[in-house]
Motif scaffolding. Structure first.
Motif, PDB file in Angstrom:
ATOM      1  N   ARG A   9       0.909  -1.437   0.047  1.00 42.65           N
ATOM      2  CA  ARG A   9      -0.022   0.129   0.062  1.00 42.65           C
ATOM      3  C   ARG A   9       0.724   1.195   0.106  1.00 42.65           C
ATOM      4  NH1 ARG A   9      -2.729   0.284   5.059  1.00 42.65           N
ATOM      5  NH2 ARG A   9      -2.852   2.302   5.387  1.00 42.65           N
ATOM      6  N   ILE A  10       2.044   1.340   0.802  1.00 39.52           N
ATOM      7  CA  ILE A  10       2.730   2.312   0.710  1.00 39.52           C
ATOM      8  C   ILE A  10       3.466   2.650  -0.661  1.00 39.52           C
ATOM      9  CG2 ILE A  10       4.842   3.012   1.893  1.00 39.52           C
ATOM     10  CD1 ILE A  10       3.985   1.796   4.578  1.00 39.52           C
ATOM     11  N   LEU A  38      12.837   6.768  -1.276  1.00 36.55           N
ATOM     12  CA  LEU A  38      13.313   6.338   0.031  1.00 36.55           C
ATOM     13  C   LEU A  38      12.327   5.392   0.794  1.00 36.55           C
ATOM     14  CD1 LEU A  38      15.497   8.767   1.630  1.00 36.55           C
ATOM     15  CD2 LEU A  38      16.290   7.125   0.235  1.00 36.55           C
ATOM     16  N   VAL A  39      10.965   5.868   0.780  1.00 37.35           N
ATOM     17  CA  VAL A  39       9.829   5.424   1.380  1.00 37.35           C
ATOM     18  C   VAL A  39       9.586   4.102   0.506  1.00 37.35           C
ATOM     19  CG1 VAL A  39       7.600   5.222   1.873  1.00 37.35           C
ATOM     20  CG2 VAL A  39       8.580   7.008   2.727  1.00 37.35           C
ATOM     21  N   MET A  40       9.567   4.281  -0.765  1.00 40.87           N
ATOM     22  CA  MET A  40       9.355   3.227  -1.800  1.00 40.87           C
ATOM     23  C   MET A  40      10.267   2.167  -1.693  1.00 40.87           C
ATOM     24  SD  MET A  40       7.595   3.880  -5.227  1.00 40.87           S
ATOM     25  CE  MET A  40       8.872   4.147  -6.332  1.00 40.87           C
ATOM     26  N   LYS A  41      11.674   2.480  -1.668  1.00 43.59           N
ATOM     27  CA  LYS A  41      12.435   1.396  -1.544  1.00 43.59           C
ATOM     28  C   LYS A  41      12.503   0.534  -0.196  1.00 43.59           C
ATOM     29  CE  LYS A  41      16.206   3.495  -4.273  1.00 43.59           C
ATOM     30  NZ  LYS A  41      17.406   4.308  -4.265  1.00 43.59           N
ATOM     31  N   SER A  42      12.486   1.340   1.037  1.00 46.33           N
ATOM     32  CA  SER A  42      12.343   0.467   2.020  1.00 46.33           C
ATOM     33  C   SER A  42      10.994  -0.285   1.992  1.00 46.33           C
ATOM     34  CB  SER A  42      12.376   1.497   3.355  1.00 46.33           C
ATOM     35  OG  SER A  42      11.320   2.151   3.578  1.00 46.33           O
ATOM     36  N   ALA A  43      10.013   0.036   1.755  1.00 41.91           N
ATOM     37  CA  ALA A  43       8.698  -0.523   1.408  1.00 41.91           C
ATOM     38  C   ALA A  43       8.929  -1.885   0.488  1.00 41.91           C
ATOM     39  CB  ALA A  43       7.600   0.211   1.290  1.00 41.91           C
TER      40      ALA A  43
ATOM     41  N   ASN B 307      12.860   2.645  17.131  1.00 46.79           N
ATOM     42  CA  ASN B 307      12.100   3.532  16.558  1.00 46.79           C
ATOM     43  C   ASN B 307      11.990   3.264  14.916  1.00 46.79           C
ATOM     44  OD1 ASN B 307      10.626   4.687  18.751  1.00 46.79           O
ATOM     45  ND2 ASN B 307      12.430   6.225  18.768  1.00 46.79           N
ATOM     46  N   ARG B 308      12.478   2.410  14.415  1.00 47.11           N
ATOM     47  CA  ARG B 308      12.723   2.149  12.900  1.00 47.11           C
ATOM     48  C   ARG B 308      11.464   1.822  12.438  1.00 47.11           C
ATOM     49  NH1 ARG B 308      14.535   3.599   8.813  1.00 47.11           N
ATOM     50  NH2 ARG B 308      15.270   2.303   7.246  1.00 47.11           N
ATOM     51  N   SER B 309      10.990   2.736  11.311  1.00 44.45           N
ATOM     52  CA  SER B 309       9.639   2.195  10.704  1.00 44.45           C
ATOM     53  C   SER B 309       9.858   2.573   9.194  1.00 44.45           C
ATOM     54  CB  SER B 309       8.440   3.007  11.131  1.00 44.45           C
ATOM     55  OG  SER B 309       8.589   4.334  10.653  1.00 44.45           O
ATOM     56  N   PHE B 310       8.875   2.466   8.381  1.00 42.75           N
ATOM     57  CA  PHE B 310       8.697   2.635   7.160  1.00 42.75           C
ATOM     58  C   PHE B 310       9.227   4.199   6.733  1.00 42.75           C
ATOM     59  CE2 PHE B 310       7.326  -0.912   4.835  1.00 42.75           C
ATOM     60  CZ  PHE B 310       6.404  -1.587   5.688  1.00 42.75           C
ATOM     61  N   PHE B 311       8.806   4.992   7.773  1.00 45.52           N
ATOM     62  CA  PHE B 311       8.978   6.183   7.651  1.00 45.52           C
ATOM     63  C   PHE B 311      10.127   7.202   8.470  1.00 45.52           C
ATOM     64  CE2 PHE B 311       4.789   5.875   5.511  1.00 45.52           C
ATOM     65  CZ  PHE B 311       4.096   4.917   6.298  1.00 45.52           C
ATOM     66  N   SER B 312      10.896   6.239   8.891  1.00 43.70           N
ATOM     67  CA  SER B 312      11.970   6.891   9.669  1.00 43.70           C
ATOM     68  C   SER B 312      12.865   7.970   8.987  1.00 43.70           C
ATOM     69  CB  SER B 312      12.878   5.662  10.043  1.00 43.70           C
ATOM     70  OG  SER B 312      12.278   5.000  11.026  1.00 43.70           O
ATOM     71  N   GLU B 313      12.975   7.616   7.433  1.00 47.03           N
ATOM     72  CA  GLU B 313      13.609   8.589   6.650  1.00 47.03           C
ATOM     73  C   GLU B 313      12.984   9.986   6.556  1.00 47.03           C
ATOM     74  OE1 GLU B 313      15.831   4.918   4.768  1.00 47.03           O
ATOM     75  OE2 GLU B 313      13.559   5.521   5.051  1.00 47.03           O
ATOM     76  N   ILE B 314      11.729   9.801   6.510  1.00 45.17           N
ATOM     77  CA  ILE B 314      10.972  11.288   6.250  1.00 45.17           C
ATOM     78  C   ILE B 314      10.984  11.832   7.827  1.00 45.17           C
ATOM     79  CG2 ILE B 314       8.619  12.090   5.695  1.00 45.17           C
ATOM     80  CD1 ILE B 314       8.072   9.771   3.991  1.00 45.17           C
ATOM     81  N   ILE B 315      10.694  11.010   8.775  1.00 48.67           N
ATOM     82  CA  ILE B 315      10.558  11.950  10.017  1.00 48.67           C
ATOM     83  C   ILE B 315      12.100  12.598  10.559  1.00 48.67           C
ATOM     84  CG2 ILE B 315       8.440  11.024  10.431  1.00 48.67           C
ATOM     85  CD1 ILE B 315       9.802   9.359  12.730  1.00 48.67           C
TER      86      ILE B 315
END
Lengths: 181, 477
Positions: A9-10, A38-43, B307-315
């Protein structure tokens, strides 16, 4: 599979956001595109590691060329993403460039006119913001279409067939349809 | 006890009711009680807005900044306009009312442009305004959109020459045969007119979008920052600028981080910092080399693996960086926290403040509705003892570095009458919701306070809530 569903989904949302930002005023925002990549790669990494764990038996049906990239599903998805949003900054050059020549050999029958473009087209990525001396005349697709294509892509990639061949069809249809409008 | 300290809400509010005004606030910033003294942008845009609830996108405030004395307050909006407020002189007649801010000047700083080469529209939104220190009767500010920085001069005219020989008072040329005598024109007073004129236009310096400008303490140069480069300009020279930082990789596909903000040191004209999307800050010394790609100091806190998550880079991407007035500390804002760094310690921040940690479990929804990309600014008070930043639901937060107390306040018309004291707000994170608390799911994420500024020496703050500007002063009795 919850993690993998969330990851998917992400990824889909990242793609539609990147696609939507192309029509935004002020042009592509580099920072935002980078974060989405980056989000897409990690997802994607999480998605594949989750799927690889559960679908290990499919690896026998994968092409030999799969050795170039982690597994067939990512290639299929990568390429479908490639079709649907040509300007998206993407996955590591290695897997895609290694996959591309092998795909060219395999997909002679399924080649569409779009294909030629895709091979020769430079990976735009963030270079979309570089000065290029031709105006940007890309066909626009709304996010609903993007999602549909991706959903088709991920469904097809389950089958273990050449994901690339089946995935290009909706993409090709899309682009052809837009061109004729 | 401090009235606005959120952690002791129930007891403090009772104390306040019992002895409402008898006890004046303590002298330091920690004891301030914040009073709304609101300036409403809609009053200025009176001619455009008829329905009070309708806010055009062009009116959304995109930057606010006090000048170095605090006499002037500038706001920029998405429509490319700059509105400058001036504090009125304190009058002897009403000593209890400290100077109010009124509109001083309004001008169109930037217009939408079109880059024909790239087929891209260039937004007129004002990204940043920075004032120059005052050196004569006129005021100067730098305002920038995505591509072009402009130096504006704001000056007053309160006299005009009258009694010309060759033209009459309306400017029409007089018939020479009617002129029978000569006279010397004299300067007569006129209604005050405030003019804004663009004195310099610094264009074509940036390929990517400008996110910051910072005036150097030498008052001769300033820098402008985009995603990948920082340029140094001389205020007098518009056709040349020097590139001092360039992080663009040879192959754009290898791009991993962008510059998000930059600022000059307040006293050392050779020192500046820039923050990155990866959560690091680099301090550079311009004496070391012409191109400051190599930093002198590198500030980064190791990531907490739990605290690692999908969004770690963004935050972890830093949205704002500000030097303290003393020049000793740095403050950075990322999505969930504000951090204060000591320039002498690169390994970790001195202090970390949670702005709205209750959002950590909501990152997926915030990613869906794009709020996770919001760029909040942060600001120091004049004495560097209190820091402030914005949040959602029109909340903004203040942290007292000395007492370690923090408070959440709200900028809204419904909840504040003019001259009323702001009531501290609290977000309920789970379990039973007390009266006056608001639950995380009820927060309005469309109401975000991204831009705030603090008067350089007094406890006056300006807070931009979408298209409205709120000015708060501390209450004195």
């Amino acid at each position: 599979m919850d993690v993998s569903a969330e990851a998917k989904r992400i990824m889909v949302q990242a793609l539609s956001k990147m696609y939507g930002s192309r029509s935004q005023r002020g042009g592509l925002r580099l920072h935002r595109s980078l974060l989405l990549t980056l989000v897409m790669k990690s997802a994607r990494d999480i998605y594949h590691s989750a799927r690889a764990a559960s679908e290990s038996q499919d690896s026998q049906e994968e092409k030999p060329a799969a050795s170039d990239s982690p597994s067939d599903p990512p290639r299929g998805e990568d390429e479908s993403m490639d079709t649907s949003s040509p300007e998206v900054p993407e996955e590591p050059p290695k897997s895609a460039s290694a996959a591309e020549p092998t795909h060219a050999e395999e997909d002679q029958e399924n080649r569409s006119p779009v294909r030629v473009d895709r091979h020769s087209r430079k990976r735009r990525g963030k270079t979309a913001t570089e000065p290029d001396f031709l105006p940007c005349k890309r066909a626009k697709m709304d996010s609903g279409e993007v999602l549909r294509i991706l959903q088709d892509a991920t469904l097809r990639s389950n089958s273990g067939q050449c994901a690339r061949g089946t995935d290009t069809l909706p993409g090709a249809h899309m682009l052809r349809a837009v061109a004729t409008c | 006890c401090y009235p606005w300290a959120g952690s002791r809400l129930s007891r403090d509010s009772v104390a306040l009711r019992r002895t409402p005004w008898s006890r004046p606030p303590p002298a330091d910033a920690g004891g301030t009680r914040w009073v709304l003294e609101e300036i409403d942008n809609r009053k200025i845009n009176n001619s455009f807005l008829r329905d009070h609830n309708y806010a055009t996108e062009a009116d959304i405030i995109s930057t606010v900044e006090f000048n170095s004395t605090g006499e002037l307050l500038a706001t920029g909006d998405k429509g490319g306009r700059v509105v400058v407020f001036q504090r009125e002189q304190e009058s002897k007649n009403q000593p209890h009312r400290r100077g109010e801010y009124n509109v001083y000047s309004t001008f169109q700083s930037h217009e939408p442009e079109f880059d024909y080469l790239k087929s891209l529209e260039i937004e007129e939104k004002i990204n940043k305004i920075r004032w120059l220190p005052q050196q004569n009767a006129a005021y100067f500010l730098l305002s920038t959109n995505d591509k072009t920085v402009k130096l504006w001069k704001i000056s007053e005219r309160d006299k005009r020459p009258e009694g010309y020989n060759l033209k009459d008072e309306d400017g029409r040329i007089r018939d020479p045969s009617t002129i029978t005598s000569l006279r010397v024109p004299v300067l007569r007073p006129m209604d005050l007119m405030v003019e804004a004129t663009p004195r310099r236009v610094f264009s074509n310096g940036h390929t990517y979008h400008i996110n910051s400008i910072s005036v150097n303490s030498d008052y001769e140069t300033y820098m402008s920052t985009d995603d990948l480069r920082i340029n140094l300009w001389h205020l007098e020279i518009t056709n040349r600028s020097f590139n001092i930082v360039d992080i663009k990789p040879a192959n754009m596909e290898e791009l991993t981080e962008v510059i998000t903000a930059a600022e000059f040191h307040p006293h050392q004209c050779n020192t500046f910092v820039y923050s990155s999307s990866k959560g690091s800050i680099r301090l550079c010394d311009m004496r070391a080399a012409a191109l400051c790609d190599n930093h002198s100091k590198f500030f980064e806190e190791p990531e907490d693996p739990s605290n690692r998550s999908f969004f770690s880079e963004i935050i972890s991407s830093i949205s704002d960086v500000k030097f303290s007035h003393s020049g000793r500390y740095l403050m950075t804002r990322d999505y969930l926290t504000v951090k204060v760094w000591d320039l002498n310690m690169e390994s970790k921040p001195l202090e970390t403040y949670q702005v709205h940690d209750y959002l950590r479990s909501k990152l997926c929804s915030l990613y869906e509705n794009d709020c996770i990309f919001d760029k909040f600014e942060c600001v120091w008070n004049g004495s560097d003892s209190v820091i402030m930043t914005g949040s959602y639901n029109n909340f903004f937060r203040m942290f007292d570095r000395n007492t370690k107390r923090d408070v959440t306040l709200e900028a809204s018309r419904e909840n504040s009458k003019p001259r009323a004291i702001l009531k501290p707000r609290k977000v309920c994170v789970g379990g039973k919701r007390r009266k006056d608390e608001i639950s995380v799911d009820s927060l309005d994420f469309s109401k975000k306070i991204l831009h705030t500024t603090w008067h350089p020496s007094e406890n006056i703050i300006a807070v931009a809530a979408t298209n409205n500007l709120y000015i708060f002063q501390d209450k004195v009795n």
